[in-house]
Write a protein that holds these residues in place. Structure first.
Motif, PDB file in Angstrom:
ATOM      1  N   LEU A  53      -2.565   6.362   0.985  1.00 11.72           N
ATOM      2  CA  LEU A  53      -2.647   5.196   0.272  1.00 11.72           C
ATOM      3  C   LEU A  53      -1.734   5.461  -0.803  1.00 11.72           C
ATOM      4  CD1 LEU A  53      -4.688   2.994  -0.468  1.00 11.72           C
ATOM      5  CD2 LEU A  53      -6.117   4.501  -1.804  1.00 11.72           C
ATOM      6  N   LEU A  54      -0.808   4.230  -0.971  1.00  8.68           N
ATOM      7  CA  LEU A  54      -0.157   4.164  -2.244  1.00  8.68           C
ATOM      8  C   LEU A  54      -0.555   3.586  -3.282  1.00  8.68           C
ATOM      9  CD1 LEU A  54       3.202   3.062   0.140  1.00  8.68           C
ATOM     10  CD2 LEU A  54       2.671   5.544  -0.828  1.00  8.68           C
ATOM     11  N   ALA A  55      -1.606   2.526  -3.156  1.00  9.10           N
ATOM     12  CA  ALA A  55      -1.940   1.977  -4.287  1.00  9.10           C
ATOM     13  C   ALA A  55      -3.017   1.081  -3.844  1.00  9.10           C
ATOM     14  CB  ALA A  55      -0.950   0.934  -4.972  1.00  9.10           C
ATOM     15  N   GLU A  56      -3.993   0.709  -4.851  1.00 11.21           N
ATOM     16  CA  GLU A  56      -5.191  -0.202  -4.700  1.00 11.21           C
ATOM     17  C   GLU A  56      -5.581  -0.742  -5.773  1.00 11.21           C
ATOM     18  OE1 GLU A  56      -8.593   0.388  -4.970  1.00 11.21           O
ATOM     19  OE2 GLU A  56      -8.602   2.334  -6.168  1.00 11.21           O
ATOM     20  N   GLY A 100      11.596   2.418   2.912  1.00 14.57           N
ATOM     21  CA  GLY A 100      10.851   2.579   4.232  1.00 14.57           C
ATOM     22  C   GLY A 100       9.815   1.226   4.199  1.00 14.57           C
ATOM     23  N   THR A 101       8.857   1.499   5.006  1.00 17.07           N
ATOM     24  CA  THR A 101       7.716   0.283   5.471  1.00 17.07           C
ATOM     25  C   THR A 101       6.446   0.833   4.875  1.00 17.07           C
ATOM     26  OG1 THR A 101       8.736   0.032   7.658  1.00 17.07           O
ATOM     27  CG2 THR A 101       6.591  -0.721   7.384  1.00 17.07           C
ATOM     28  N   ALA A 102       5.800  -0.366   4.264  1.00 19.02           N
ATOM     29  CA  ALA A 102       4.361  -0.030   3.684  1.00 19.02           C
ATOM     30  C   ALA A 102       3.722  -1.264   4.244  1.00 19.02           C
ATOM     31  CB  ALA A 102       4.358  -0.097   2.274  1.00 19.02           C
ATOM     32  N   TRP A 103       2.318  -1.093   4.166  1.00 21.12           N
ATOM     33  CA  TRP A 103       1.471  -2.128   4.630  1.00 21.12           C
ATOM     34  C   TRP A 103       0.395  -2.696   3.535  1.00 21.12           C
ATOM     35  CZ3 TRP A 103       2.156  -4.044   9.631  1.00 21.12           C
ATOM     36  CH2 TRP A 103       3.125  -3.471  10.478  1.00 21.12           C
ATOM     37  N   LEU A 104       0.431  -3.996   3.424  1.00 20.07           N
ATOM     38  CA  LEU A 104      -0.565  -4.433   2.465  1.00 20.07           C
ATOM     39  C   LEU A 104      -1.792  -4.981   3.375  1.00 20.07           C
ATOM     40  CD1 LEU A 104      -1.821  -5.870  -0.037  1.00 20.07           C
ATOM     41  CD2 LEU A 104      -0.460  -7.942   0.600  1.00 20.07           C
ATOM     42  N   LYS A 105      -2.925  -4.366   3.031  1.00 20.12           N
ATOM     43  CA  LYS A 105      -4.129  -4.588   3.825  1.00 20.12           C
ATOM     44  C   LYS A 105      -5.140  -5.011   2.676  1.00 20.12           C
ATOM     45  CE  LYS A 105      -7.499  -2.523   6.888  1.00 20.12           C
ATOM     46  NZ  LYS A 105      -8.020  -1.365   7.574  1.00 20.12           N
ATOM     47  N   ILE A 145      -6.637   5.855  11.887  1.00 16.77           N
ATOM     48  CA  ILE A 145      -6.502   4.591  10.967  1.00 16.77           C
ATOM     49  C   ILE A 145      -7.527   3.802  10.950  1.00 16.77           C
ATOM     50  CG2 ILE A 145      -3.742   4.654  11.497  1.00 16.77           C
ATOM     51  CD1 ILE A 145      -4.373   2.110  13.199  1.00 16.77           C
ATOM     52  N   ASP A 146      -7.747   2.811  10.002  1.00 12.31           N
ATOM     53  CA  ASP A 146      -8.641   1.800   9.964  1.00 12.31           C
ATOM     54  C   ASP A 146     -10.119   2.396   9.567  1.00 12.31           C
ATOM     55  OD1 ASP A 146      -9.426  -0.653   9.793  1.00 12.31           O
ATOM     56  OD2 ASP A 146      -9.444  -1.092  11.981  1.00 12.31           O
ATOM     57  N   TRP A 147     -10.226   2.733   8.263  1.00 13.09           N
ATOM     58  CA  TRP A 147     -11.369   3.497   7.975  1.00 13.09           C
ATOM     59  C   TRP A 147     -12.477   2.511   7.395  1.00 13.09           C
ATOM     60  CZ3 TRP A 147     -12.711   8.657   8.485  1.00 13.09           C
ATOM     61  CH2 TRP A 147     -11.607   9.352   8.946  1.00 13.09           C
ATOM     62  N   GLY A 148     -12.457   0.899   7.571  1.00 15.58           N
ATOM     63  CA  GLY A 148     -13.472   0.157   6.711  1.00 15.58           C
ATOM     64  C   GLY A 148     -14.654   0.610   7.203  1.00 15.58           C
ATOM     65  N   ASP A 149     -14.939   0.961   8.222  1.00 20.01           N
ATOM     66  CA  ASP A 149     -16.488   1.126   8.940  1.00 20.01           C
ATOM     67  C   ASP A 149     -16.855   2.410   8.718  1.00 20.01           C
ATOM     68  OD1 ASP A 149     -17.137  -1.132  10.837  1.00 20.01           O
ATOM     69  OD2 ASP A 149     -15.055  -0.736  11.428  1.00 20.01           O
ATOM     70  N   ALA A 150     -16.173   3.224   7.727  1.00 22.32           N
ATOM     71  CA  ALA A 150     -16.725   4.721   7.398  1.00 22.32           C
ATOM     72  C   ALA A 150     -17.828   4.733   6.796  1.00 22.32           C
ATOM     73  CB  ALA A 150     -15.410   5.337   6.768  1.00 22.32           C
ATOM     74  N   ILE A 162      -0.566   0.618   1.918  1.00 24.81           N
ATOM     75  CA  ILE A 162      -0.760   1.880   2.519  1.00 24.81           C
ATOM     76  C   ILE A 162       0.443   2.314   3.359  1.00 24.81           C
ATOM     77  CG2 ILE A 162      -1.873   3.119   4.722  1.00 24.81           C
ATOM     78  CD1 ILE A 162      -4.138   0.999   4.134  1.00 24.81           C
ATOM     79  N   ASP A 163       1.136   3.434   3.112  1.00 26.22           N
ATOM     80  CA  ASP A 163       2.451   4.068   3.581  1.00 26.22           C
ATOM     81  C   ASP A 163       2.120   4.007   5.489  1.00 26.22           C
ATOM     82  OD1 ASP A 163       4.810   4.802   3.485  1.00 26.22           O
ATOM     83  OD2 ASP A 163       4.439   6.886   2.997  1.00 26.22           O
TER      84      ASP A 163
END
Length: 398
Positions: free
Chosen positions: A174-177, A142-147, A294-299, A185-186
């Motif tokens: 979240l798959l890994a950090e 499948g597809t994952a995203w590196l952020k 999505i996109d929880w950086g401002d949380a 991120i999945d």
């Protein structure tokens, strides 16, 4: 609107090589670099990684003439043009904006996917700017995203970990950090819902409400995990600190009265919750009627009204009313005797003031050449806060 792209190149050691001949792209958004990579490959047969923006001449970060710095492993066969670009160091430069930075991040991400038995077969650079670098990794699993994010957004991983336990159905996995800004991120199927009509925003608000309710019991845990604490006691000082050095004289009465205003908000009886911080429809992905935020950086941890105010931003008044009415009804069911409408009215200018402070924080935390992305944002939201604070008739009496 299109971009006229100049791509100045360096090798893996950061040695300047020259620039590719300029080319036009129909995609106007400066931070979207996938079209740049694809067009450089199509036109010149070169595999390039875009590192960062060097210059942009438009008043907003879209369209116009834009120059980027790109890295190549091998010099292209196309003759390069002379390029005078500023390659001096900047202490605020993101790790992914340096030569070799993307490769190090991709090595980490592909290693994590192998560990998860989801090896990547192809990687595609999607975006790079001062708020994030994003890569798509595709494979048989499948597809994952590196952020990868800068320091001021690194609490996003903690938020995603909490969401994975508390609200796994409506949030990204979240798959890994790595604890240093990299996240794997999945994939979330669907499309980002920019410009969603009011009917869909009603559904978004309803789907999101249980997440905030669930978070009430965990706000101390979230703060301990590094999520910013912007509850009533902390918010005035946080705003003052971020806006120091900016011209806040026009909003000084609002800042001076902020603690008293927030005391009134506290008296409205709604609990503190997780707050997404940027809950516009573009940060909601929809697929077959399912909405994923999505996109929880401002949380942050704070008042839930901040999110509904962002969700209705840009709608005409007639469309705003039903969203706020349904939102208020849900909170009255959760907290009998509370006054959601008054809380919203009191917080409307505070929400704009907070966004001004957020952009001030970003500007103070990014390198000089990237500040053009946000050059007008602080003043825009200070002016909006001033206008909203003057509309005192919108606050219902208690």
């Amino acid at each position: 609107m299109s971009r006229a792209v100049t791509l100045a190149l360096v090798d893996a050691a950061g040695t300047p090589l020259g620039a590719l001949p300029p080319f036009d792209l129909p995609s106007p958004w400066w931070q979207e670099v996938a079209p740049i990579v694809a067009e450089a490959r199509r036109r010149y047969g070169v595999e390039v990684t875009v590192l960062r923006l060097l210059t942009g001449d438009a008043p907003q970060p879209m369209g116009g003439a834009v120059t980027y710095l790109g890295q190549v492993d091998e010099p292209p066969s196309t003759p390069l043009l002379p390029a005078r670009v500023d390659l001096s160091a900047d202490p605020l430069r993101a790790p992914y904006a340096e030569p070799g930075g993307p490769a190090r991040s991709l090595t980490w991400a592909t290693g994590e996917l192998r560990r998860l038995d989801r090896p990547a077969r192809t990687v595609t650079q999607q975006r790079t700017w001062n708020l994030s670098a994003i890569w798509r990794l595709d494979g048989p699993g499948g597809t994952a995203w590196l952020k990868q994010v800068p320091a001021f957004f690194r609490h996003e991983a903690a938020v995603l970990r909490w969401l994975g336990r508390a609200a796994p159905e409506g949030t990204p996995t979240l798959l890994a950090e790595d604890g240093d800004g990299r996240m794997l991120i999945d994939h979330v199927p669907g499309e980002d819902r920019y410009g969603a009509p009011v009917e869909e925003r009603l559904a978004m608000a309803a789907d999101y409400h249980p997440v905030q309710v669930r978070s009430v019991a965990d706000v101390a845990e979230l703060v301990a995990a590094g999520v910013p604490d912007l509850r009533a006691d902390a918010l005035p000082g946080w705003m003052r600190a971020r806006l120091a050095g900016y011209d806040t004289a026009p909003v000084e009465p609002l800042l001076a009265g902020l603690a008293a205003r927030l005391d009134e908000v506290r008296g409205c009886g709604l609990p503190d919750t997780i707050v997404h911080g940027d809950l516009h429809p573009g940060n909601v992905r929809a697929d077959a009627g399912r909405h994923v935020v999505i996109d929880w950086g401002d949380a942050f941890v704070g008042h839930p009204a901040f999110d509904v105010l962002r969700l209705v931003e840009g709608l005409p008044d007639a469309a705003v009313a039903p969203v706020l009415a349904e939102w208020g009804a849900r909170w009255r069911a959760e907290a009998p005797g509370c006054d959601p409408e008054r809380a919203v009215a009191l917080l409307r200018p505070v929400a704009s003031l907070r966004l001004a402070a957020v952009y001030a924080m970003i500007l103070d935390g990014i390198e000089a050449s990237e500040r053009v992305y946000h050059a007008t944002d602080v003043d825009t939201y200070l002016e909006r806060a001033l206008a909203q604070a003057a509309t005192v008739s919108g606050i219902p009496a208690r």
